[in-house]
Design an enzyme around this catalytic site. Structure first.
Site, mmCIF file in Angstrom:
data_model
loop_
_atom_site.group_PDB
_atom_site.id
_atom_site.type_symbol
_atom_site.label_atom_id
_atom_site.label_comp_id
_atom_site.label_asym_id
_atom_site.label_seq_id
_atom_site.Cartn_x
_atom_site.Cartn_y
_atom_site.Cartn_z
ATOM 1 N N HIS A 1 16.679 -0.217 0.369
ATOM 2 C CA HIS A 1 15.509 0.250 1.128
ATOM 3 C C HIS A 1 15.912 0.860 2.476
ATOM 4 O O HIS A 1 15.206 0.713 3.473
ATOM 5 C CB HIS A 1 14.491 -0.862 1.312
ATOM 6 C CG HIS A 1 13.942 -1.389 0.020
ATOM 7 N ND1 HIS A 1 13.856 -0.620 -1.127
ATOM 8 C CD2 HIS A 1 13.454 -2.614 -0.329
ATOM 9 C CE1 HIS A 1 13.330 -1.333 -2.102
ATOM 10 N NE2 HIS A 1 13.085 -2.550 -1.659
ATOM 11 N N HIS B 1 5.195 -1.318 -1.849
ATOM 12 C CA HIS B 1 5.772 -2.508 -2.474
ATOM 13 C C HIS B 1 4.712 -3.577 -2.727
ATOM 14 O O HIS B 1 4.973 -4.779 -2.552
ATOM 15 C CB HIS B 1 6.886 -3.062 -1.584
ATOM 16 C CG HIS B 1 8.000 -3.722 -2.329
ATOM 17 N ND1 HIS B 1 7.937 -5.035 -2.750
ATOM 18 C CD2 HIS B 1 9.203 -3.253 -2.732
ATOM 19 C CE1 HIS B 1 9.063 -5.353 -3.362
ATOM 20 N NE2 HIS B 1 9.857 -4.292 -3.366
ATOM 21 N N GLU C 1 6.664 0.162 -8.376
ATOM 22 C CA GLU C 1 7.103 1.025 -7.287
ATOM 23 C C GLU C 1 7.392 2.438 -7.796
ATOM 24 O O GLU C 1 8.452 2.697 -8.353
ATOM 25 C CB GLU C 1 8.351 0.433 -6.632
ATOM 26 C CG GLU C 1 8.176 -0.993 -6.143
ATOM 27 C CD GLU C 1 9.512 -1.663 -5.893
ATOM 28 O OE1 GLU C 1 10.327 -1.112 -5.112
ATOM 29 O OE2 GLU C 1 9.766 -2.725 -6.490
#
Length: 349
Positions: free
Chosen positions: A105, A177, A313
């Site tokens: 991320h 998320h 996602e």
């Protein structure tokens, strides 16, 4: 920032929570992480419940959400970057490893989901959050100006529109998320809920979750979700490529790149609630929360455990900057990054 509210149907509460409401659908959001904290929708009997995992207060999101990212906007780069390294136009970029040797991320502890976003605009059906991310944030080049707009569509859907501009060539991959449990937060395991994906290929990865570059067919594997299957069939399977913590895999869609189309459908036989996901993105990462540690309570007051929710996602592929054959995630000055995902809720009688 002062907000001018169009009608009482959209309001910023004293604790910073922004509420969008239309009929029985209620969506709550906060500026921290530009996060969706609750979505309330009715079941087949008309009883509403919150279908997102999360925390009860914004203060809890600020204190705890860095380890789970409930409902938050993810960036600068959703997914993993191998060896925390990439290059853009031949220039090497060294990120901060935070997932073994890899960057997850974006890398490091400071990520988009831990930033306080600005509230640019609120009306009765939508809110826009903005973030001015400085050159070098997470070691990525370029000052990045990002906007995320959440907008109610009718009384059954929430549309998410992402937009970004950069001052230097950079790599960008954004997603949300949220963890869904269509039986309602606090109801326990999502094993009986059924998932369908409009994908015939999955993304092969190594032991660290880094794509190998291969896209094997789903046929004959626990990743074959072309028809609806209970999530528990995969969560409890040890047949390759499943591991010991359920789904944490990506699929590549067959649809044209950039086309907005339905790509996933989740349904809960007990409540009748359904969720259809539409996106312009080429891939989806499905994560059934196998690493949720069971130490935190949700708004219901019950402890949230592994497999109590599923994240869907929609995004580009992990490690795309190191795979020139993948759909590009490079954003250049003068270009505008745009992406759309829609969560469309319904009821199956």
């Amino acid at each position: 920032m002062a907000l001018t509210l169009a009608t009482p149907a959209s309001a910023q509460m004293d604790d910073g929570v922004i509420e969008l409401r239309d009929g029985a659908m209620v969506v709550r959001l906060i500026p921290f992480g530009a996060a969706v904290t609750q979505i309330k929708v009715p079941d087949r009997d008309g009883t509403s419940a919150n279908v997102l995992l999360g925390f009860a207060t914004p203060a809890e999101f600020r204190a705890k959400n860095d380890k789970v990212s409930f409902g938050a906007t993810i960036g600068r780069y959703a997914g993993r970057i191998a060896g925390a390294r990439l290059s853009i136009d031949g220039t090497p970029v060294q990120l901060v490893a935070n997932d073994g040797p890899n960057a997850l991320h974006g890398g490091g502890r400071a990520k988009f989901d831990t930033q306080l976003w600005s509230v640019r605009k609120v009306d009765r059906r939508a809110v826009t959050f903005t973030l001015d991310s400085p050159d070098g944030f997470q070691n990525f080049p370029g000052r990045l100006q990002v906007a995320v707009t959440y907008r109610l569509i009718g009384r059954t859907a929430l549309r998410i529109d992402y937009e970004a501009r950069t001052s230097k060539p950079t790599a960008l991959n954004l997603t949300n998320h949220a963890y869904f449990n269509l039986a309602g937060e606090g109801s326990g395991s999502i094993r009986a809920q059924r998932l369908q994906l409009m994908a015939t290929r999955y993304v092969a990865t190594d032991a660290g979750g880094i794509p190998t570059g291969a896209f094997p067919p789903v046929a004959g594997t626990p990743l074959d979700l072309r028809t609806p299957r209970p999530l528990g069939m995969g969560i409890d399977s040890r047949v390759a490529p499943m591991g010991a913590r359920g789904y944490n895999h990506a699929w590549l869609f067959d649809k044209p790149l950039g086309a907005l189309a339905p790509v996933a459908r989740l349904d809960d036989p007990a409540s009748g609630r359904t969720l259809t996901v539409e996106t312009t993105e080429p891939s989806i990462q499905v994560y059934t929360g196998g690493y949720i540690d069971g130490q935190d309570r949700g708004p219901s007051g019950k402890f949230m455990k592994a497999y109590d929710g599923v994240a869907l996602e929609t995004q580009h592929l992990s490690d795309s900057p190191n795979h020139p054959e993948f759909p590009s995630t490079v954003l250049r000055p003068g270009q505008i990054f745009r992406s759309t995902t829609i969560w469309r809720f319904g009821v199956k009688r």
